[in-house]
Each structure stands twice: as structure tokens, then as C-alpha cells.
Design an enzyme around this catalytic site. Structure first.
Site, PDB file in Angstrom:
ATOM      1  N   CYS A 164      -0.543   2.359   8.925  1.00 29.62           N
ATOM      2  CA  CYS A 164       0.363   1.425   8.247  1.00 29.62           C
ATOM      3  C   CYS A 164      -0.155  -0.002   8.202  1.00 29.62           C
ATOM      4  O   CYS A 164      -0.408  -0.605   9.228  1.00 29.62           O
ATOM      5  CB  CYS A 164       1.700   1.350   8.978  1.00 29.62           C
ATOM      6  SG  CYS A 164       2.385   2.919   9.373  1.00 29.62           S
TER       7      CYS A 164
ATOM      8  N   CYS B 120       7.393  -4.166  15.836  1.00 33.12           N
ATOM      9  CA  CYS B 120       6.863  -3.124  16.734  1.00 33.12           C
ATOM     10  C   CYS B 120       5.438  -3.516  17.149  1.00 33.12           C
ATOM     11  O   CYS B 120       4.619  -3.906  16.309  1.00 33.12           O
ATOM     12  CB  CYS B 120       6.868  -1.754  16.059  1.00 33.12           C
ATOM     13  SG  CYS B 120       8.524  -1.206  15.625  1.00 33.12           S
TER      14      CYS B 120
ATOM     15  N   GLU C  26       0.810  -1.210   0.000  1.00 32.13           N
ATOM     16  CA  GLU C  26       0.000   0.000   0.000  1.00 32.13           C
ATOM     17  C   GLU C  26       0.844   1.261   0.000  1.00 32.13           C
ATOM     18  O   GLU C  26       1.978   1.273   0.467  1.00 32.13           O
ATOM     19  CB  GLU C  26      -0.987  -0.013   1.168  1.00 32.13           C
ATOM     20  CG  GLU C  26      -0.385  -0.376   2.499  1.00 32.13           C
ATOM     21  CD  GLU C  26      -1.430  -0.455   3.603  1.00 32.13           C
ATOM     22  OE1 GLU C  26      -2.166  -1.443   3.642  1.00 32.13           O
ATOM     23  OE2 GLU C  26      -1.483   0.468   4.417  1.00 32.13           O
TER      24      GLU C  26
ATOM     25  N   CYS D  47       3.517   8.599   0.486  1.00 31.06           N
ATOM     26  CA  CYS D  47       4.139   7.726   1.476  1.00 31.06           C
ATOM     27  C   CYS D  47       4.225   6.328   0.869  1.00 31.06           C
ATOM     28  O   CYS D  47       3.212   5.757   0.472  1.00 31.06           O
ATOM     29  CB  CYS D  47       3.274   7.708   2.739  1.00 31.06           C
ATOM     30  SG  CYS D  47       3.811   6.514   3.964  1.00 31.06           S
TER      31      CYS D  47
ATOM     32  N   CYS E 156       2.095  -1.969  15.494  1.00 29.66           N
ATOM     33  CA  CYS E 156       2.091  -1.758  14.043  1.00 29.66           C
ATOM     34  C   CYS E 156       1.508  -2.955  13.290  1.00 29.66           C
ATOM     35  O   CYS E 156       1.898  -4.103  13.527  1.00 29.66           O
ATOM     36  CB  CYS E 156       3.511  -1.478  13.573  1.00 29.66           C
ATOM     37  SG  CYS E 156       3.637  -1.235  11.792  1.00 29.66           S
TER      38      CYS E 156
ATOM     39  N   CYS F  10       7.192  -6.809   7.259  1.00 30.31           N
ATOM     40  CA  CYS F  10       8.287  -6.210   8.023  1.00 30.31           C
ATOM     41  C   CYS F  10       8.680  -7.208   9.106  1.00 30.31           C
ATOM     42  O   CYS F  10       7.855  -7.980   9.579  1.00 30.31           O
ATOM     43  CB  CYS F  10       7.798  -4.913   8.670  1.00 30.31           C
ATOM     44  SG  CYS F  10       9.081  -4.008   9.583  1.00 30.31           S
TER      45      CYS F  10
END
Ligand code: SAH
Length: 350
Positions: A338, A121, A97, A110, A124, A117
């Protein structure tokens, strides 16, 4: 997992590399300029569009090279602020995205730097399923090129703050920045590019040596190691002392002020004593603090700080003369946080 650029991914070649390839094909050097312009300025979606090249050269390019494009799967447009959120399909079927935000000073995109990932975190959504793979430079550029084409508008700012940890994909990130700022392509100014990292110290130090004029943003989120470790597993690898040392180094070597991002999580890092600790940590660091009220995700039970807590936190920092803004929330009605849109897409596929 540092991947080198595929030998046939033509959109990831620097101008010099493209020149070498063109010469190796026995073509005159000026063809490299034409091809580069088709790829990065006119953003052609196929070799067939490159009409000022001879037909047999187009055929050879077609055979030898992959022209990476992303496919627009979905676009959500915020009724509140015009923010556009895109879901793009990559050539291998993965989805990523990207977001376009409209500001008074221009349009900002962005982008994602990885599929998924591995930083973990806690708050997230991008990291919930781990890392799938790194994005290639061409795939990072394409997010911007497609949005430019779709809107017909100029894009002046790029932030690498979407899904993924950009410094975990270092080589590709650097190549992407060089291509994005190339005068023969989109020619975005280095000063209009921001790269956000969770704090990979060796790569931050390496980036400082590149002497780029980009802005580096550090996701800080806590002013003491214990709280930071609760929120961000990477903080177990690098202490605050080490990560802030790398920030100081970045400022000294590049002259660029750091941005410190601080997501406020209700009851976890948002009390007056947290504000006090943060103020002491940053007061002599010439940085800018960006406060982000956390965007709760359904997989975790973190809650957003109340408005008055956020304001009080900001005032506390200002008392120390720290430059601080509360991030204006964009696209709240379109899963702006995100990795949320990608996740809802993936779960609807199964
Ligand atoms: N990996 C990079 C860039 C991607 S995230 C980094 O860590 O900086 C961009 C920013 O959004 C980071 O500061 C990240 O910590 C923050 N973020 C991620 N999910 C969030 C959420 N649900 N609410 C608020 N901030 C979030």
C-alpha cells in the site's frame, strides 16, 4: 470532512439522480438510460463518444457536467505473477494507485478510497503524509473502468484495500458500491466486493444497517489492546471489545462472515502467546483470518516475521478450528505494498 457529491460530477450520480437531471433539461426519460450506459457500461471517456445522443444534447452535457476520468501515468507488471500496478492521475493532479491481481477464480482489482490517509497505522506507507482528500465515487469507479479498458479483461472482484480508510469516506463509498453493482453498469455482485477497515466502530455499525452482501474485513493486527494501540492509533479511540462487538453485529445483521486481517510484524505480534490470544478471541466468531507477513517500509524499522514463525502462527490458530490463510504475496517485485508506488512517484517529482 464528509463531502457531498459535486453537483456536476455526472459519473457519481445514481440512475435516479441522472433521470432527474435529464428531465430537468426537458429531455425524454430514456436519455437517462442511454447516458448511464455510456458512463458505466461502455465507459466513455468523453461526451463526444456518446454517438446515439443528439449533438445539441452532447453540447449541453459538456457545458453543465464534468466527466471525471483518471489518466494512466504508469503501469508496472510483475514478472512473477502478472500483477499489474497502476498509477493514476486525478483531474486535480493528485496521484493514486490501484492494483489488478489475477487469480484462478477471476481478476480482482484493489482500489484506493482516499488520497493519503489519516489513520496513522505505524507500518503503512499510505498514511505517512496524512490525508490529502477523499476520492469521489466517480474516481473510485474510474480506477476499475480504466483497468478493464487497459487489459480488455473482465473484472469480477473488487477490494477496497488500497490507500485510504474507506469508512472515513462513508457517503462516497456507499454511492460507489451502488453504482458498481447497478445492473445497468458493470454489475459486479455485492458478494464479490470487500471493504477493509481499520475499525471505525460507528461507521461499521451503520454499514451493518445497510444490509449489503459485501464482505467486511477488519484490520485487527493484535489480540490485545496494548499491542494494537502500538501499531494503530485508531485503537486508542475504540477498544477491541467495541470493535469486535461491531463485527458480531455485522455478522448478525447481514449473515456475512467477517475477514480478520493480521499483519505479522517480527517480534511485535507474532509470538506463540500472541497466536494463543488471537485464537481465543476469534474461536467462536465464524470469521476468516488472513495472515499478511508485513511488508517493511523504509521509513519504519519493522521487520517481517520469518517463514517458520508465520507457519507456526497459522498452525496455532488451526488447532482451534479457525479458518486461516496466509496471504499469497502478489507483485512483490513491483512495490505491491500500500502506498509505496505513489510515494516513490511523489518523491521523484520534487
Ligand atoms: N484502511 C483500510 C484499508 C487499507 S490497508 C484498513 O486499514 O483496513 C489494507 C490492509 O493492508 C490493512 O489490513 C493494512 O493494515 C494492511 N497494510 C498496510 N500496510 C501494510 C504493510 N506495509 N505490510 C502489511 N500489511 C499492510
Amino acid at each position: 470532512m464528509e463531502t457531498t457529491t459535486d453537483r456536476n460530477d455526472i459519473k457519481s450520480f445514481t440512475f435516479e439522480e441522472l433521470m432527474e437531471q435529464v428531465c430537468a433539461l426537458g429531455q425524454p426519460a430514456y436519455r437517462a438510460g442511454q447516458i448511464f450506459q455510456w458512463l458505466h457500461e461502455k465507459q466513455a471517456a468523453s461526451f463526444a463518444e456518446m454517438t446515439n445522443l443528439p449533438a445539441d444534447l452532447r453540447r449541453i452535457l459538456e457545458e453543465r457536467f464534468e466527466l471525471v476520468t483518471v489518466k494512466q501515468e504508469q503501469v508496472l507488471i510483475s514478472a512473477i505473477d502478472g500483477t499489474r500496478k497502476y498509477l493514476f492521475a486525478l483531474p486535480d493532479g493528485n496521484v493514486i494507485e490501484s492494483v489488478m491481481m489475477r487469480y484462478q477464480h477471476g481478476n480482482s482489482v484493489c482500489i484506493s478510497s482516499q488520497v493519503g490517509c489519516r489513520m496513522g497505522c505505524r507500518f503503512c506507507a499510505s498514511t505517512l503524509d496524512g490525508l490529502e482528500r477523499n476520492l469521489r465515487p466517480s474516481e473510485m469507479l474510474e480506477q476499475i473502468y480504466r483497468i478493464g479498458r487497459d487489459t480488455g479483461e473482465r473484472i469480477s472482484n473488487v477490494v477496497v484495500m488500497g490507500s485510504g480508510e474507506p469508512l472515513d469516506n462513508y457517503e462516497h463509498l456507499l454511492r460507489f458500491i451502488r453504482l458498481l453493482t447497478d445492473g445497468r453498469g458493470l454489475h459486479i455482485s455485492q458478494r464479490n466486493i470487500t471493504v477493509s477497515t481499520c475499525g471505525l466502530v460507528p461507521q461499521m455499525r451503520r454499514l451493518a444497517e445497510e444490509k449489503l452482501q459485501i464482505t467486511l474485513a477488519l484490520s485487527l493486527h493484535a489480540a490485545d489492546d496494548e499491542t494494537r494501540r502500538q501499531l494503530m492509533p485508531v485503537a486508542r479511540r475504540y477498544s477491541l471489545r467495541e470493535v469486535l462487538g461491531a463485527c458480531d453485529d455485522y455478522f448478525q445483521k447481514t449473515g456475512r462472515r467477517m475477514t480478520f486481517e493480521y499483519s505479522l510484524v517480527g517480534g511485535v505480534n507474532d509470538t506463540p502467546s500472541h497466536a494463543e490470544a488471537l485464537a481465543r478471541l476469534l474461536k467462536d466468531r465464524h470469521g476468516h483470518v488472513n495472515l499478511i507477513p508485513v511488508n517493511p517500509i523504509k521509513e519504519r524499522d519493522y521487520v517481517r516475521s520469518e517463514r517458520k514463525t508465520v507457519e507456526a502462527f497459522k498452525n496455532h490458530l488451526e488447532k482451534y478450528g479457525i479458518n486461516v490463510t496466509i496471504r499469497r504475496e502478489m507483485g512483490r517485485d513491483i512495490q505491491g505494498a500500500c502506498g509505496q508506488l505513489r510515494r516513490s512517484c511523489l518523491s521523484s517529482r520534487t
